[in-house]
Design a protein around this motif. Structure first.
Motif, mmCIF file in Angstrom:
data_model
loop_
_atom_site.group_PDB
_atom_site.id
_atom_site.type_symbol
_atom_site.label_atom_id
_atom_site.label_comp_id
_atom_site.label_asym_id
_atom_site.label_seq_id
_atom_site.Cartn_x
_atom_site.Cartn_y
_atom_site.Cartn_z
ATOM 1 N N GLY A 207 0.737 -1.209 0.003
ATOM 2 C CA GLY A 207 -0.186 0.136 0.071
ATOM 3 C C GLY A 207 0.776 1.316 0.167
ATOM 4 N N LEU A 208 1.847 1.184 0.761
ATOM 5 C CA LEU A 208 2.837 2.284 0.974
ATOM 6 C C LEU A 208 3.316 2.726 -0.313
ATOM 7 N N GLY A 209 3.675 1.546 -1.117
ATOM 8 C CA GLY A 209 4.554 1.753 -2.353
ATOM 9 C C GLY A 209 3.834 2.197 -3.618
ATOM 10 N N SER A 210 2.337 1.745 -3.545
ATOM 11 C CA SER A 210 1.450 1.826 -4.843
ATOM 12 C C SER A 210 1.032 3.351 -5.147
ATOM 13 N N SER A 211 0.986 3.710 -6.482
ATOM 14 C CA SER A 211 0.604 5.085 -6.755
ATOM 15 C C SER A 211 -0.800 5.208 -6.736
ATOM 16 N N ARG A 212 -1.633 4.048 -6.357
ATOM 17 C CA ARG A 212 -3.015 3.989 -6.525
ATOM 18 C C ARG A 212 -3.658 4.406 -4.894
ATOM 19 N N THR A 213 -2.677 4.300 -4.060
ATOM 20 C CA THR A 213 -3.241 4.708 -2.725
ATOM 21 C C THR A 213 -3.365 6.144 -2.399
ATOM 22 N N THR A 214 -4.250 6.614 -1.472
ATOM 23 C CA THR A 214 -4.249 8.180 -1.589
ATOM 24 C C THR A 214 -4.198 8.553 0.216
ATOM 25 N N PHE A 215 -4.633 7.646 1.100
ATOM 26 C CA PHE A 215 -4.637 7.620 2.471
ATOM 27 C C PHE A 215 -3.342 7.446 2.888
ATOM 28 N N ALA A 216 -2.775 6.392 2.472
ATOM 29 C CA ALA A 216 -1.415 5.814 2.710
ATOM 30 C C ALA A 216 -0.255 7.051 2.903
ATOM 31 N N PRO A 217 -0.034 7.538 1.560
ATOM 32 C CA PRO A 217 0.939 8.767 1.791
ATOM 33 C C PRO A 217 0.936 9.721 2.705
ATOM 34 N N LEU A 218 -0.432 10.287 3.040
ATOM 35 C CA LEU A 218 -0.651 11.298 3.815
ATOM 36 C C LEU A 218 -0.576 10.836 5.135
ATOM 37 N N LEU A 219 -0.897 9.647 5.560
ATOM 38 C CA LEU A 219 -0.665 9.085 6.852
ATOM 39 C C LEU A 219 0.818 9.097 7.201
ATOM 40 N N LEU A 220 1.737 8.547 6.278
ATOM 41 C CA LEU A 220 3.046 8.430 6.309
ATOM 42 C C LEU A 220 3.756 9.766 6.488
ATOM 43 N N GLN A 221 3.221 10.833 5.647
ATOM 44 C CA GLN A 221 3.354 12.219 5.821
ATOM 45 C C GLN A 221 3.248 12.884 7.549
ATOM 46 N N GLU A 222 2.115 12.363 7.969
ATOM 47 C CA GLU A 222 1.556 12.842 9.313
ATOM 48 C C GLU A 222 2.409 12.114 10.352
ATOM 49 N N ASN A 223 3.188 10.954 9.967
ATOM 50 C CA ASN A 223 3.962 10.351 11.075
ATOM 51 C C ASN A 223 5.435 10.644 10.804
ATOM 52 N N GLY A 224 5.553 12.002 10.219
ATOM 53 C CA GLY A 224 6.892 12.563 10.120
ATOM 54 C C GLY A 224 7.840 11.572 8.887
ATOM 55 N N GLY A 225 7.005 11.333 7.927
ATOM 56 C CA GLY A 225 7.807 10.570 6.680
ATOM 57 C C GLY A 225 8.348 9.196 7.206
ATOM 58 N N GLU A 226 8.091 8.651 8.444
ATOM 59 C CA GLU A 226 8.678 7.624 8.994
ATOM 60 C C GLU A 226 7.569 6.268 9.052
ATOM 61 N N ARG A 227 8.214 5.189 8.701
ATOM 62 C CA ARG A 227 7.152 3.985 9.141
ATOM 63 C C ARG A 227 7.069 3.700 10.525
ATOM 64 N N PHE A 228 8.104 4.206 11.278
ATOM 65 C CA PHE A 228 7.924 3.860 12.736
ATOM 66 C C PHE A 228 8.625 5.080 13.389
ATOM 67 N N SER A 229 7.822 5.871 14.035
ATOM 68 C CA SER A 229 8.233 7.381 14.553
ATOM 69 C C SER A 229 8.115 6.936 16.210
ATOM 70 N N ALA A 230 8.283 7.862 16.801
ATOM 71 C CA ALA A 230 8.294 8.141 18.480
ATOM 72 C C ALA A 230 6.765 7.878 18.748
ATOM 73 N N ASP A 231 5.978 8.512 17.805
ATOM 74 C CA ASP A 231 4.560 8.514 18.396
ATOM 75 C C ASP A 231 3.824 7.170 17.705
ATOM 76 N N GLU A 232 3.461 6.578 18.606
ATOM 77 C CA GLU A 232 2.867 5.031 18.652
ATOM 78 C C GLU A 232 1.649 5.084 18.070
ATOM 79 N N GLU A 233 0.615 6.241 18.274
ATOM 80 C CA GLU A 233 -0.545 6.183 17.764
ATOM 81 C C GLU A 233 -0.632 6.581 16.213
ATOM 82 N N ARG A 234 0.160 7.383 15.843
ATOM 83 C CA ARG A 234 0.263 7.890 14.309
ATOM 84 C C ARG A 234 0.887 6.457 13.561
ATOM 85 N N THR A 235 1.938 5.814 14.204
ATOM 86 C CA THR A 235 2.440 4.791 13.519
ATOM 87 C C THR A 235 1.469 3.573 13.386
#
Length: 427
Positions: A207-235
Motif C-alpha cells: 500500500g505504501l509503495g503503490s501509486s493507487r493509494t491516497t490515504f497511505a501517503p498522507l498518513l506517512l507524512q503525518e508520521n513524520g515521513g517515517e514508518r516507525f516514529s516515536a508517536d505510537e498512535e500515528r505509527t
C-alpha cells in the motif's frame, strides 16, 4: 492442543483482497471446475452482507470493482484450489473475457435475503452445461454442488433457525479465562500467529509503495515521513490503514484474516506491531497480546454474525486490539473491562456499507477510539456499567455489542441495501 489455540489456528486464513469478492470468485471457480468449457453466463444469489461487502470492492489483479466482476473473473480464470487467494494470477486476457461477459449482461447478481449469515449461490453456465455451488456460514464452506440440476454433493445442515442451538466455544470462557490462557499457554503453541505479521506487513508495504493509494501517503507524512516514529498512535494508524487501503482497492497482496475478514485481521494486529516497535515489547509478549486481540474479536463476532450492518472491523477487531494494547501496558482485568466499556460506549453502531475505500476511514476511527479507550481506562477512567449498553460483566458488554448488530441493525441493513440499489441503477 489447547482448544483456544485450535480456534485461532482454524480462524486465521490468508485472503487476497476483501474476503467477499474472494469468496464469490471461489464459488464461481468451483462451479466452473465441475463442468469446464467456455463460460456463457454466471448467476449469483447472495445474502445482503455478502452483496453489500463486495458491491464496490476492488478486485486483486484487476482494475475492476464489485460482485459481477468477482464472479466473472472467478468463472473464467480463478483457481479454486487456492481458496480465498483464488484470484491470484489472473491474466489480462482473462480480465478481458470477464469484462466482455459483464458488459454483455451475462453476469447477474441478486439478494437472496437480509441476513448476517454468509450465503452464496453461484451458478455457472458453459457450452457444456451448468453447475451451481452453495456456500454457507464461512467464506469457503461448500454445502451443496449441483451439476446440470443433479445434486453431486450435499452436506446436511441444521434446519433454518436452529443453526446455533449450542453455544459457540468462545462463549464458554470469561475474559479472565482468556487472559489466563494467553498468559500461560506454551509460547511454542502460538508462535504460528507470527505469520499474520509477515502477511499483513507485506500488504502494508504494498500500500505504501503503490501509486493507487491516497490515504497511505498522507498518513506517512503525518508520521513524520517515517514508518516507525516515536508517536505510537500515528505509527499504529499508518500501519493499519495503509494496509486496509491496499486491501480494499484490490492490490495484489493477501491479508491474514480473522473471523473471515482481512480488515478484522489487520486491525487486530498491526496497531499492536506499532506498540511492539515503539515501546520495545518482546516478540513473545506481542504474540500473546495478539492471541488476546483475536479472541476478544471472535467473542463479539459470534454474537454479531459474520456479515452484518455494523462495522465489525472497527467494533469487534478494534475492541480486541484495544484490550490487547491495555494488556501490553500492564493492565489487569479491571482496566481491560474498562477498555471494553469505553469502546462499547463510543463506536458501537458504526455502520458497514461494504468493503470499500470508506473502510480506511473506519480503521482510522477505530485506532483513535482504541487509543483513547486504553489511555482513559489505564488511568482508571471508564464508562460505568450502569450506563447505556454496558453490562455488569465484560462478557455481558461484549454480548450486548454483538446484539446491536444482530438482530438490532437488521433494519439498518435493509436501508443500506436500498441505498446501494439506488446507486446501482445510476452507475
Amino acid at each position: 492442543m489447547e482448544q483456544l489455540t485450535k480456534l485461532i489456528r482454524e480462524d486465521m486464513k490468508p485472503a487476497l483482497g476483501v474476503t467477499e469478492p474472494g469468496a464469490i470468485a471461489f464459488a464461481a471457480a468451483t462451479a466452473r471446475a465441475q463442468i469446464g468449457g467456455e463460460v456463457t453466463g454466471v448467476s449469483l444469489r447472495l445474502n445482503s452482507g455478502m452483496y453489500k461487502n463486495a458491491f464496490t470492492c476492488g478486485i486483486p489483479g484487476s482494475s475492476r470493482l464489485g460482485n459481477l466482476y468477482a464472479a466473472a473473473l472467478g468463472a473464467v480464470g480463478a483457481d479454486p484450489e487456492k481458496g480465498l487467494e483464488c484470484l491470484g494470477g489472473i491474466t489480462p486476457e482473462q480480465e478481458r473475457e470477464a469484462e466482455a461477459l459483464v458488459k454483455a449482461g451475462k453476469v447477474r447478481a441478486e439478494v437472496s435475503r437480509v441476513s448476517s449469515r454468509i450465503e452464496i449461490e453461484a451458478e455457472v453456465s458453459t457450452r457444456q452445461g451448468t453447475a451451481a455451488v452453495v456456500i454457507r456460514d464461512s467464506h469457503t464452506h461448500i454445502v451443496e454442488i449441483r451439476v446440470n440440476g443433479a445434486v453431486t454433493y450435499r452436506q446436511e445442515e441444521a434446519p433454518a433457525g436452529e443453526e446455533e442451538r449450542e453455544a459457540p466455544l468462545i462463549h464458554r470462557y470469561t475474559l479472565g479465562q482468556l487472559v489466563e490462557y494467553i498468559e500461560t499457554v506454551p509460547f511454542s503453541e502460538i508462535e504460528f500467529i507470527e505469520e499474520a505479521y509477515r502477511v499483513n506487513l507485506a500488504l502494508f508495504e504494498e500500500g505504501l509503495g503503490s501509486s493507487r493509494t491516497t490515504f497511505a501517503p498522507l498518513l506517512l507524512q503525518e508520521n513524520g515521513g517515517e514508518r516507525f516514529s516515536a508517536d505510537e498512535e500515528r505509527t499504529a494508524s499508518l500501519l493499519c490503514n495503509a494496509a486496509i487501503e491496499a486491501r480494499v482497492i484490490g492490490l495484489d497482496r493477501p491479508a491474514m484474516s480473522i473471523t473471515g475478514s482481512g480488515a478484522h485481521g489487520i486491525i487486530a494486529t498491526l496497531p499492536l506491531y506499532a506498540a511492539y516497535r515503539v515501546r520495545g515489547y518482546s516478540r513473545e509478549r506481542l504474540l500473546r497480546a495478539t492471541a488476546l486481540s483475536y479472541l476478544v474479536c471472535i467473542y463479539i463476532k459470534e454474537y454479531s454474525g459474520r456479515l452484518s450492518a455494523f462495522c465489525g472491523c472497527a467494533i469487534a477487531a478494534g475492541t480486541g486490539m484495544a484490550v490487547a494494547l491495555a494488556w501490553l501496558r500492564g493492565g489487569g482485568l479491571p482496566e481491560l473491562a474498562g477498555v471494553i466499556r469505553n469502546m462499547a460506549s463510543s463506536i458501537t453502531g458504526m455502520i458497514c456499507d461494504g468493503g470499500n475505500q470508506g473502510c480506511t476511514m473506519k480503521g482510522i476511527a477505530a485506532v483513535s477510539a482504541a487509543y483513547a479507550s486504553v489511555r482513559l481506562a489505564m488511568a482508571g477512567v471508564s464508562v460505568q456499567a450502569v450506563h447505556g449498553i454496558n453490562g455488569r460483566t465484560p462478557e455481558e458488554t461484549m454480548a450486548f455489542m454483538g446484539r446491536i448488530a444482530s438482530p438490532g441493525m437488521e433494519g439498518t441493513e435493509t436501508t443500506i441495501m436500498e441505498i446501494l440499489g439506488e446507486k446501482g441503477r445510476g452507475m
